[in-house]
Design a protein around this motif. Structure first.
Motif, PDB file in Angstrom:
ATOM      1  N   LEU A  33       0.825  -1.210   0.000  1.00  0.00           N
ATOM      2  CA  LEU A  33       0.000   0.000   0.000  1.00  0.00           C
ATOM      3  C   LEU A  33       0.862   1.264   0.000  1.00  0.00           C
ATOM      4  O   LEU A  33       0.514   2.266  -0.627  1.00  0.00           O
ATOM      5  N   GLN A  36       2.085   1.736  -3.534  1.00  0.00           N
ATOM      6  CA  GLN A  36       1.018   2.241  -4.393  1.00  0.00           C
ATOM      7  C   GLN A  36       0.826   3.742  -4.228  1.00  0.00           C
ATOM      8  O   GLN A  36       0.322   4.407  -5.128  1.00  0.00           O
ATOM      9  N   ASP A 461      -7.083  -2.096  -4.223  1.00  0.00           N
ATOM     10  CA  ASP A 461      -5.675  -1.979  -3.849  1.00  0.00           C
ATOM     11  C   ASP A 461      -4.996  -3.332  -3.710  1.00  0.00           C
ATOM     12  O   ASP A 461      -3.821  -3.473  -4.054  1.00  0.00           O
ATOM     13  N   PRO A 490      -7.727   2.411   1.491  1.00  0.00           N
ATOM     14  CA  PRO A 490      -7.552   1.256   0.599  1.00  0.00           C
ATOM     15  C   PRO A 490      -8.814   0.413   0.485  1.00  0.00           C
ATOM     16  O   PRO A 490      -9.563   0.245   1.456  1.00  0.00           O
TER      17      PRO A 490
END
Length: 568
Positions: A33, A36, A461, A490
């Protein structure tokens, strides 16, 4: 209504190696995460996960800050009359509260003014200025917060009256350019400022920081007002990046400490726990403060934030809650009438926008309904309240890829006025021009977007399994907070989910679902799920996770975003 999202997995850009210490501390899912979100390397990760107030930049990097500071100190030192002119939303009310606090710390006695939405409209309107001048002594210095950047003529009129003006704002400039004020502190007027993400309360915080750097005030701690900044930043949906994320992270901690008597009372009325999140602000605190302005009682919100009387705070919190309930009832009425209009006249294949108006709709609520319909139908939407003279005032909400500001410029021949942000804007229109504006707006969206852009996409995600959803995961996951604009919460997906019991319908058309994947079970809440046409199980589910605290015990809570038939 049925679900129609196209699910797309977000790509992971870059690696998930953040050094031995963080790699050990953070599970692979949390490191993914981070990647990302464009976080690379140990240094960036630590700055994101553990932000420090010491990292705040120099407030004098904002253009014209030195001019504003000098004029304010001149007013304070010479005991001049100061008036703060704000807006009726959370950002405007919060900005007034914070600026009043810092000016009073220096011994000034500023009065403040908030226009009434339905009578005087937004910002430095002629009617608003007239009432402001009637209600108190003529100011030597008027400081606008959350408005003023496009008020060239109004500022000129104030200057002609011998009133100096300082503007603290974050809105876009108007067609006439910069007002001739003593100082205009607005990063959006600068060519390369990194601070364009600040809301007005963030700008006021910067001004307060600058004042304190020049002249300290014994016993005044600016950090104690970060709850106000956090609430305004979250409620105004500005990007939660850089200093905004830092101020919000610490501001939510201050909010949890209950330092502000009014906010503490509002938390209790809203049923919040003492560990508030950005989501709590978005759905419980923000709407109640906003409701005061929407229902034409903006001073109730300011008084709540500034009162030092706990009994008065409880009364005001309950009044704001009552305003919010009235707002919700009005909102539901407009929503149902708007949906009925759509069912009679709407062609989803060819109508790429929603533009609806009625003389029975409350102007303070149309923005919320526009947001609801935009999300439900995935169409740029304007909802318009029309007065007895046939003049409509509307609020718009948009989808990614469609700028409402550009649309308003493109359709200007059909409008009296309009402006705002790319994703949220307002306009004024004659009732007889509604159809022409709808057609022009529809053509603009059709010509400037592709069919793919106009389809709703749910970005996933990561895929997870139920056994991974633990409190240990939450401990690391929560370091990514606060979630909001530009740092979205997310969305996860899990496959092959079965039901262990019949869905339970809750108040407000919500569903409680009893889910099972293999031998692992979780309950989930599906907000507005009662409106959905659910497929037969087994399902793939898209969802978010949060921590639920009840009577001192923590659990992981699942909130469903979408459901589809299970795919291989």
């Amino acid at each position: 209504m049925s679900t129609n999202f196209s699910w797309e997995m977000r790509p992971t850009v870059g690696g998930i190696d953040f050094g031995p210490e963080l790699n050990t501390l953070l599970p692979p899912l949390v490191r993914k995460l981070l990647a990302q979100r464009g976080i690379t390397g140990k240094e960036q990760a630590e700055k994101f996960l553990y932000p420090r107030l010491a990292d705040l930049g120099d407030p004098f990097s904002l253009a014209e800050m030195d001019k504003a500071v000098a004029r304010i100190f001149d007013a304070i030192d010479n005991r001049q009359e100061i008036c703060i002119y704000g807006d009726y939303d959370v950002d405007g009310v919060g900005s007034v509260t914070l600026l009043r606090a810092i000016l009073r710390a220096y011994g000034a006695a500023p009065r403040f003014f908030i226009p009434i939405r339905t009578q005087e409209g937004y910002g430095l309107s002629e009617a608003g200025i007239a009432r402001c001048m009637r209600e108190g002594p003529l100011p030597n210095l008027l400081i606008t917060v959350d408005c003023g950047t496009s008020s060239v003529e109004e500022v000129a009129a104030l200057q002609a009256m011998g009133i100096d003006v300082i503007i603290l704002d974050h809105h876009e400039a108007g067609p006439l350019g910069r007002p001739d004020a003593v100082a205009v502190i607005n990063a959006k007027l600068e060519t390369e400022s990194p601070l364009t993400y600040l809301c007005s309360a963030g700008v006021v915080f910067k001004l307060a920081h600058a004042l304190l750097k020049e002249r300290k005030v014994p016993g005044f701690d600016l950090k104690h007002y970060l709850d106000i900044v956090a609430i305004a930043t979250v409620a105004d949906i500005v990007p939660l990046v850089a200093e905004n994320r830092l101020l919000t992270r610490y501001g939510l901690k201050v909010l949890g400490e209950g330092r502000n008597i009014g906010l503490l009372a509002l938390n209790e009325v809203a049923g919040m726990n003492r560990s508030p999140s950005a989501s709590h602000v978005s759905f419980r605190i923000g709407p109640r403060i906003n409701a005061a302005g929407r229902m034409d009682s903006p001073l109730d919100a300011v008084e709540l934030l500034i009162t030092q009387d706990s009994i008065r705070a409880r009364a005001l919190a309950q009044r704001l809650d009552s305003h919010n309930k009235a707002r919700q009832a009005e909102e539901e009425k407009i929503r149902m009438e708007a949906i009925d209009m759509l069912h009679r006249h709407f062609d989803p294949a060819n109508d790429h926008v929603i533009v609806l108006g009625s003389p029975t709709w409350h102007p303070g609520v149309v923005g919320i309904v526009a947001s609801l319909l935009m999300r439900r139908y995935h169409k740029p939407t304007f909802i318009i309240s029309i007065d007895e003279n046939g003049l409509g005032k509307g609020s718009g909400r948009s989808i990614p890829g469609v700028s409402l500001v550009q649309a308003i410029h493109h359709c200007a021949e059909h409008l009296e006025s309009g402006g705002g942000h790319d994703m949220a804007a307002g306009l004024v229109i004659r009732e007889e021009k509604l159809d022409a504006f709808r057609k022009a707006f529809n053509a603009f969206v059709r010509e400037t977007t592709s069919e793919k852009q106009r389809k709703p996409i749910l970005h996933i995600d990561a895929e997870v399994t139920f056994p991974e959803l633990t409190l240990d995961l939450l401990d690391s996951y929560e370091l990514l907070e606060p979630f909001g604009n530009t740092n979205p919460q997310p969305v996860f997906m899990s496959r092959n989910i079965a039901l262990t019991d019949v869905p339970k319908r809750l108040q407000g058309n919500h569903l409680r679902l009893f889910l099972k994947q293999g031998v692992s079970e979780h309950d989930a809440i599906y907000f507005n799920g009662g409106e959905m046409r659910l497929p037969d199980p087994p399902w793939d589910i898209a969802f978010t996770i949060t921590r639920n605290v009840w009577r001192g015990r923590s659990s992981l809570s699942i909130s469903i975003q979408d459901i589809r038939s299970s795919e291989p």
